[in-house]
Design a protein around this motif. Structure first.
Motif, PDB file in Angstrom:
ATOM      1  N   ASP A 155     -40.326   7.500 135.614  1.00 22.80           N
ATOM      2  CA  ASP A 155     -39.597   7.936 134.419  1.00 22.80           C
ATOM      3  C   ASP A 155     -39.577   6.844 133.362  1.00 22.80           C
ATOM      4  N   LEU A 156     -39.279   5.630 133.809  1.00 18.65           N
ATOM      5  CA  LEU A 156     -39.166   4.529 132.843  1.00 18.65           C
ATOM      6  C   LEU A 156     -40.527   4.207 132.236  1.00 18.65           C
TER       7      LEU A 156
ATOM      8  N   ARG B 100     -28.731   1.271 129.263  1.00 19.85           N
ATOM      9  CA  ARG B 100     -28.593   2.242 130.358  1.00 19.85           C
ATOM     10  C   ARG B 100     -28.476   1.593 131.730  1.00 19.85           C
ATOM     11  N   TYR B 101     -29.258   0.547 131.946  1.00 18.80           N
ATOM     12  CA  TYR B 101     -29.310  -0.014 133.300  1.00 18.80           C
ATOM     13  C   TYR B 101     -28.734  -1.433 133.387  1.00 18.80           C
TER      14      TYR B 101
ATOM     15  N   LEU C 269     -25.103  -2.520 141.841  1.00 25.88           N
ATOM     16  CA  LEU C 269     -25.563  -2.691 140.483  1.00 25.88           C
ATOM     17  C   LEU C 269     -24.500  -2.102 139.572  1.00 25.88           C
TER      18      LEU C 269
ATOM     19  N   ARG D 206     -42.864   6.413 131.721  1.00 24.05           N
ATOM     20  CA  ARG D 206     -43.133   7.497 130.777  1.00 24.05           C
ATOM     21  C   ARG D 206     -42.373   7.254 129.470  1.00 24.05           C
ATOM     22  N   LEU D 207     -41.097   6.850 129.617  1.00 30.64           N
ATOM     23  CA  LEU D 207     -40.295   6.550 128.428  1.00 30.64           C
ATOM     24  C   LEU D 207     -40.887   5.387 127.629  1.00 30.64           C
TER      25      LEU D 207
ATOM     26  N   ALA E 259     -24.001   0.155 133.410  1.00 32.31           N
ATOM     27  CA  ALA E 259     -23.880  -0.337 132.037  1.00 32.31           C
ATOM     28  C   ALA E 259     -23.051   0.626 131.196  1.00 32.31           C
ATOM     29  N   LEU E 260     -22.674   1.782 131.768  1.00 28.60           N
ATOM     30  CA  LEU E 260     -22.029   2.811 130.966  1.00 28.60           C
ATOM     31  C   LEU E 260     -20.532   2.938 131.183  1.00 28.60           C
TER      32      LEU E 260
ATOM     33  N   PRO F  57     -39.484   7.169 141.859  1.00 31.09           N
ATOM     34  CA  PRO F  57     -39.409   8.159 140.774  1.00 31.09           C
ATOM     35  C   PRO F  57     -38.814   7.579 139.491  1.00 31.09           C
ATOM     36  N   ILE F  58     -37.802   6.725 139.650  1.00 28.54           N
ATOM     37  CA  ILE F  58     -37.148   6.181 138.457  1.00 28.54           C
ATOM     38  C   ILE F  58     -38.113   5.294 137.669  1.00 28.54           C
TER      39      ILE F  58
ATOM     40  N   TYR G 244     -30.327   5.859 139.077  1.00 23.07           N
ATOM     41  CA  TYR G 244     -31.585   5.410 139.665  1.00 23.07           C
ATOM     42  C   TYR G 244     -31.841   6.013 141.031  1.00 23.07           C
TER      43      TYR G 244
ATOM     44  N   GLN H  33     -35.301  -3.157 144.049  1.00 19.26           N
ATOM     45  CA  GLN H  33     -34.865  -4.206 143.153  1.00 19.26           C
ATOM     46  C   GLN H  33     -35.767  -5.417 143.031  1.00 19.26           C
TER      47      GLN H  33
ATOM     48  N   PRO I 128     -34.724  -0.392 138.869  1.00 23.39           N
ATOM     49  CA  PRO I 128     -33.330  -0.454 139.337  1.00 23.39           C
ATOM     50  C   PRO I 128     -33.164   0.000 140.788  1.00 23.39           C
ATOM     51  N   LYS I 129     -34.134   0.770 141.278  1.00 15.41           N
ATOM     52  CA  LYS I 129     -34.019   1.316 142.637  1.00 15.41           C
ATOM     53  C   LYS I 129     -34.545   0.323 143.672  1.00 15.41           C
TER      54      LYS I 129
ATOM     55  N   GLY J 106     -28.206   6.118 133.287  1.00 18.01           N
ATOM     56  CA  GLY J 106     -28.529   4.966 134.121  1.00 18.01           C
ATOM     57  C   GLY J 106     -28.606   5.314 135.597  1.00 18.01           C
TER      58      GLY J 106
ATOM     59  N   LYS K 235     -34.029  16.234 138.716  1.00 23.55           N
ATOM     60  CA  LYS K 235     -35.458  16.284 139.050  1.00 23.55           C
ATOM     61  C   LYS K 235     -35.718  17.195 140.254  1.00 23.55           C
TER      62      LYS K 235
END
Lengths: 180, 150
Positions: free
Chosen positions: B59-60, B84-85, A32, B62-63, A35-36, B55-56, A135, B45, B42-43, A133, A100
Motif C-alpha cells: 500500500d505504501l 499517519r505512522y 508503536l 503504491r501511495l 500518530a493519530l 500488505p501495508i 498496519y 519493523q 510499520p508491520k 495508520g 482489504k
C-alpha cells in the motif's frame, strides 16, 4: 576520585546497566504509538458492507464508539469476534472497518458468526486504513463524541484488554460527553 | 554449490519485490528508490518498504508512486507518512526534541570515551614520574632479591 571509590565504579556501571535492561524486559519492542491520538478521525467516502450505500465521516461520529479494523483473512479477528459481540450486547457502539477484504466473504462471516457492528465501512483498497495508520488487523480505535481518536489498540481486544486499558478511557470519554 | 547459492540469491530477490511501477521520468524512479529504502515498514519493523512484502508495504509503495507522479516533494511525502505512522516510519528521523537524544548520544559517548582515555593516559604518565628516590631504591632492592623458591 579517591582510589577506594574508584573500586565501586564497575558496580555502579553494572547497576545502571541492569536498571536499563530490567526496564527492557517489560517493554514491547513491537509497540508503536499511534500518530493519530488526539487527532480527528480522518474523512472518508466509502460504502457500507450491507447495502452499498455511501458512508462518510459524518455518518459515524456523534457519540463515543469503537472502530474495529477487521478482515476475513485475519485469523486473530475470528478469535476477537465473540468478545466484540459481548461488548456490543452491553451497549458499546462498534463500527467495523472491513479492511482489504472481499465483500461476499465478509457478509458470510457476519451471517455465520453474528454481527456486532453498527455498520461496516468497506475499505477494500486500504485507503482509510493508511489514513488511520493501520498496519495490520485487528486494530481498534476508541473515538469520542467529537470524532477525535482517543486510543488505538493493536491486536485482539479481549476481556483483559478491555478491563485494563480500554474501559477506563471509555468511561472517561462517556463522562466527558455528559458534561454540557 | 556456487550455482545453488546463486539460485538462492535470485529466489530471495524475486520474493522481495512484487510489483513494478512505470515512471514518467527516470528522476522520479530514482526518488522512488531512495524513498522506498528510507521508509520503514510499520508491520515488519526491521525492513524498509522496498524490501518488505507485507500488505501495508505494498500500500505504501503504491501511495509513494501515486504521490511522486502527482508531483509531491520528498518533504511532503515524508510528512504524509509521518502524520499517519509517526516518526517511526523514517529510518532517518528528523531532528527534534524527541529524537535529539537519538542523534546526539553517539557524539556524547564518543567525547566521553575520548575524555576518559585522555584522563587514564595522563594518570599513567604522572604515576610513572611520581616515584620518589626512596621508592626507586626500594624497587631496585626488591628486583635484586634472589627468588627463594627457585
Amino acid at each position: 576520585m579517591a582510589p577506594r571509590l574508584k573500586l565501586f565504579l564497575p558496580l555502579l556501571i553494572f547497576v545502571v546497566l541492569a536498571g536499563f535492561l530490567y526496564r527492557g524486559l517489560s517493554l514491547d519492542p513491537m509497540a508503536l504509538p499511534s500518530a493519530l491520538i488526539d487527532k480527528p478521525l480522518p474523512a472518508f467516502t466509502l460504502t457500507a458492507l450491507a447495502d452499498g450505500r455511501e458512508l462518510s465521516r459524518e455518518d459515524v461520529i456523534g457519540e463515543p464508539a469503537l472502530f474495529n479494523v477487521w478482515a476475513t483473512w485475519c485469523i486473530s479477528c475470528r478469535a476477537e469476534h465473540p468478545y466484540l459481540q459481548q461488548l456490543a450486547d452491553r451497549g458499546v457502539p462498534i463500527y467495523g472497518i472491513n479492511y482489504k477484504d472481499e465483500d461476499e466473504a465478509a457478509r458470510r462471516w457476519l451471517r455465520e458468526l453474528g454481527d456486532p457492528y453498527r455498520v461496516n465501512i468497506v475499505d477494500r483498497e486500504g485507503t482509510l486504513g493508511v489514513d488511520l495508520g493501520v498496519y495490520g488487523a485487528p486494530e481498534t480505535y476508541l473515538v469520542d463524541a467529537a470524532g477525535v481518536i482517543r486510543y488505538r489498540h493493536v491486536g485482539v481486544v479481549d476481556d483483559r484488554v478491555w478491563r485494563d486499558t480500554l474501559e477506563p478511557i471509555w468511561h472517561e470519554v462517556l463522562a466527558m460527553g455528559q458534561q454540557p | 554449490m556456487l550455482s545453488l547459492c546463486a539460485l538462492l540469491l535470485v529466489s530471495v530477490h524475486s520474493g522481495a519485490v512484487i510489483e513494478t511501477y512505470e515512471f514518467s521520468t527516470p528522476a522520479l524512479e530514482a526518488r522512488y528508490q531512495l524513498l522506498s529504502e528510507e521508509l520503514r515498514c510499520p508491520k515488519c519493523q526491521n525492513q524498509n518498504i522496498a524490501d518488505s512484502n507485507a500488505p501495508i508495504s505494498q500500500d505504501l509503495r503504491r501511495l509513494l508512486h501515486q504521490q511522486l507522479e502527482a508531483g509531491a516533494s520528498d518533504e511532503e511525502i515524508l510528512e504524509f507518512m509521518v502524520a499517519r505512522y509517526g516518526e517511526f516510519v523514517r529510518y532517518r528521523p528528523a531532528f527534534n526534541t524527541v529524537t535529539a537524544v537519538l542523534w546526539l548520544a553517539p557524539l556524547i559517548l564518543l567525547f566521553a570515551g575520548v575524555a576518559g582515555l585522555l584522563l587514564i593516559l595522563r594518570g599513567r604518565r604522572d604515576g610513572a614520574a611520581s616515584l620518589t628516590e626512596a621508592d626507586q631504591a626500594k624497587l631496585a632492592a626488591l628486583l635484586q632479591t634472589p627468588e627463594k623458591d627457585a
